[in-house]
Design a protein around this motif. Structure first.
Motif, short mmCIF file in Angstrom:
data_model
loop_
_atom_site.label_atom_id
_atom_site.label_comp_id
_atom_site.label_asym_id
_atom_site.label_seq_id
_atom_site.Cartn_x
_atom_site.Cartn_y
_atom_site.Cartn_z
N THR A 1 36.29 27.82 29.35
CA THR A 1 36.28 29.22 28.96
C THR A 1 37.41 29.94 29.67
O THR A 1 38.01 29.43 30.60
CB THR A 1 34.94 29.87 29.36
OG1 THR A 1 34.74 29.69 30.76
CG2 THR A 1 33.80 29.24 28.60
N GLN B 1 39.50 32.13 32.10
CA GLN B 1 39.33 32.48 33.49
C GLN B 1 39.31 34.00 33.64
O GLN B 1 40.10 34.70 33.01
CB GLN B 1 40.48 31.90 34.32
CG GLN B 1 40.47 30.39 34.36
CD GLN B 1 39.18 29.86 34.96
OE1 GLN B 1 38.75 30.31 36.02
NE2 GLN B 1 38.55 28.91 34.29
N THR C 1 29.51 39.19 33.90
CA THR C 1 29.68 37.94 34.63
C THR C 1 28.70 37.90 35.79
O THR C 1 28.67 38.82 36.61
CB THR C 1 31.11 37.80 35.15
OG1 THR C 1 32.02 37.86 34.05
CG2 THR C 1 31.30 36.48 35.88
N GLY D 1 28.80 32.51 35.09
CA GLY D 1 29.04 32.60 33.66
C GLY D 1 28.71 33.98 33.14
O GLY D 1 28.44 34.91 33.92
N THR D 2 28.72 34.11 31.83
CA THR D 2 28.42 35.39 31.19
C THR D 2 26.98 35.39 30.72
O THR D 2 26.54 34.47 30.03
CB THR D 2 29.35 35.65 30.00
OG1 THR D 2 30.71 35.55 30.44
CG2 THR D 2 29.12 37.04 29.42
N PHE E 1 31.21 32.03 22.94
CA PHE E 1 30.43 31.63 24.11
C PHE E 1 29.35 30.59 23.78
O PHE E 1 28.49 30.32 24.60
CB PHE E 1 29.78 32.85 24.74
CG PHE E 1 30.75 33.76 25.44
CD1 PHE E 1 31.14 33.52 26.75
CD2 PHE E 1 31.30 34.85 24.78
CE1 PHE E 1 32.03 34.36 27.39
CE2 PHE E 1 32.20 35.69 25.41
CZ PHE E 1 32.57 35.44 26.73
N GLU F 1 30.63 29.22 32.98
CA GLU F 1 32.07 29.11 33.21
C GLU F 1 32.37 28.07 34.28
O GLU F 1 33.29 27.26 34.16
CB GLU F 1 32.61 30.48 33.63
CG GLU F 1 34.05 30.51 34.09
CD GLU F 1 34.37 31.83 34.75
OE1 GLU F 1 34.88 31.79 35.89
OE2 GLU F 1 34.08 32.89 34.16
N ARG F 2 31.59 28.09 35.36
CA ARG F 2 31.74 27.14 36.45
C ARG F 2 30.37 26.84 37.04
O ARG F 2 29.47 27.66 36.96
CB ARG F 2 32.66 27.71 37.54
CG ARG F 2 34.12 27.78 37.15
CD ARG F 2 34.96 28.31 38.30
NE ARG F 2 34.97 29.76 38.32
CZ ARG F 2 35.52 30.48 39.31
NH1 ARG F 2 36.04 29.88 40.35
NH2 ARG F 2 35.53 31.79 39.25
#
Length: 389
Positions: A30, A32, A58, A100-101, A118, A145-146
């Protein structure tokens, strides 16, 4: 006629933690985030309790991986569970942190491009590819995301550590350092504890926590929780970690200047004020264009920031749109009572008599409503239709 009752109460408020990531990876890369993206470290139970506040933000959360029927979930010790999207390499039963979102999918329109971006299509598809659109609050997800394997932090307590593992610190004395954010003036927290008039938010990096029990002052400083000019001052707070149901907060016994605060003269301290976000409507119930609403409904409107209760006086109106069912006698517009509850940033609008059957109702928040620091809310309307009972 409009009745107003300005209330104060107690609401559970969750806090934040920070994250160092390594190891696990999202299934699809995704974008950054830029330096301007605010990250809100929090707890799973806070996402569930306040989905409107965290929606499309986030977030950083931690918990235990639970894989059910091929779907990956993150669970906490508080029996909270949220689905994770775009995550690989996570073993069932493994404790991890993710960044993440967060999405409350029911708050997105069906044609929103973020559904594909997403990976949200997976949670709104029914049998045969048919979409079953959820209501707000029904389908909560984090698009990862991570991610990283989680190890409980060791060493000196911090806002990060306290919120990450509140059970480890409950009823223990700690000392934390952070920046003064006033009475949630920058919108770090989804709600206020309603403990006392001097309560304030302390933030460090991605983590924030409410501080209660002591006025934020000392021999060489005196901060006002309602004053934007005081936001950003570094403080060292000693106190006891308390937890009541889902609420984690710090009951202070000493507040001092923080050593991280730069020493500046009066001219520098009188420089530009920090930019505060304008207030917004984050959620309403009923939702826009909802049909078959009960004649005895109570309207609830949630705000992104604490509002000035007095500013609602004379600014809340209700009316009927159109002529109503054929043959029905003309109805006068509804009389409403407005109760603002700063504890959870919600305006409760009730009607002095049941609404008319099969009518289109319009609720208006007029120009002049504001936050305690004077930030104005844009005029807002909500329309919905009543049913037969």
């Amino acid at each position: 006629m409009v009745r107003y009752l300005l209330c104060r109460g107690t609401l559970l408020t969750l806090c934040a933690a920070s994250l160092v990531v390594c190891g696990l990876t999202p299934a699809v890369a995704t974008e950054q985030p830029t330096a301007s993206v605010q990250v809100d470290a929090t707890q799973l139970v806070a996402l569930i309790r306040y989905p409107a506040f965290f929606h499309n933000r986030t977030v950083i959360v931690q918990g235990t991986v639970k894989i059910v029927g091929g779907d990956t979930w993150l669970e906490s010790s508080a029996d909270a569970r949220i689905r994770l999207l775009r995550l690989t390499g996570a073993n069932d039963g493994k404790r991890i942190q993710v960044r993440g979102t967060f999405f409350d999918v029911g708050r997105l329109p069906a044609n929103d491009p973020r559904l594909a971006r997403f990976g949200l299509d997976a949670v709104v598809s029914g049998g045969g590819g048919r979409r079953e659109w959820p209501r707000p609050g029904e389908r909560l997800v984090v698009s990862v995301e991570r991610a990283a394997n989680y190890t409980p932090p060791s060493g000196q307590a911090s806002i990060h550590a306290v919120v990450l593992d509140p059970e480890r610190f409950q009823n223990e004395a700690v000392m934390v350092v952070g920046q003064f954010r006033g009475r949630n003036l920058v919108g770090d927290e989804p709600a206020a504890p309603g403990h006392d008039r001097w309560e304030f938010v302390l933030r460090n990096g991605t983590s924030s926590i409410w501080v209660v029990g002591r006025r934020p002052q000392g021999p060489d400083f005196n901060l006002d929780p309602a004053a934007p000019k005081d936001v950003g001052r570094w403080l060292r707070v000693s106190g006891v970690v308390r937890r009541q149901k889902d609420l984690v907060y710090l009951e202070a016994d000493a507040i001092e200047r923080g050593e991280s605060e730069p020493e500046t003269g009066p001219a520098e301290r009188a420089g530009p004020l920090p930019a505060l976000p304008p207030p917004e409507i984050t959620f309403s119930l009923p939702i826009e264009d909802e049909t078959d609403v009960s004649l005895k409904t109570v309207v609830r409107v949630q705000f992104s920031r604490v509002m000035n209760a007095e500013s609602f006086v004379g600014k809340v109106q209700a009316s009927y749109l159109g002529t109503g069912p054929a043959g029905a006698a003309p109805a006068r517009d509804p009389d409403v009572g407005a109760i603002y509850m700063p504890k959870d940033q919600v305006l409760v609008i009730s009607f002095t008599r049941p609404l008319e059957r099969f009518r289109r109702v319009k609720i208006e928040l007029l120009d002049g409503i504001s936050t305690p620091d004077g930030s104005a809310l844009k005029p807002w309307t909500l329309t919905f239709s009543t049913g037969g009972r």
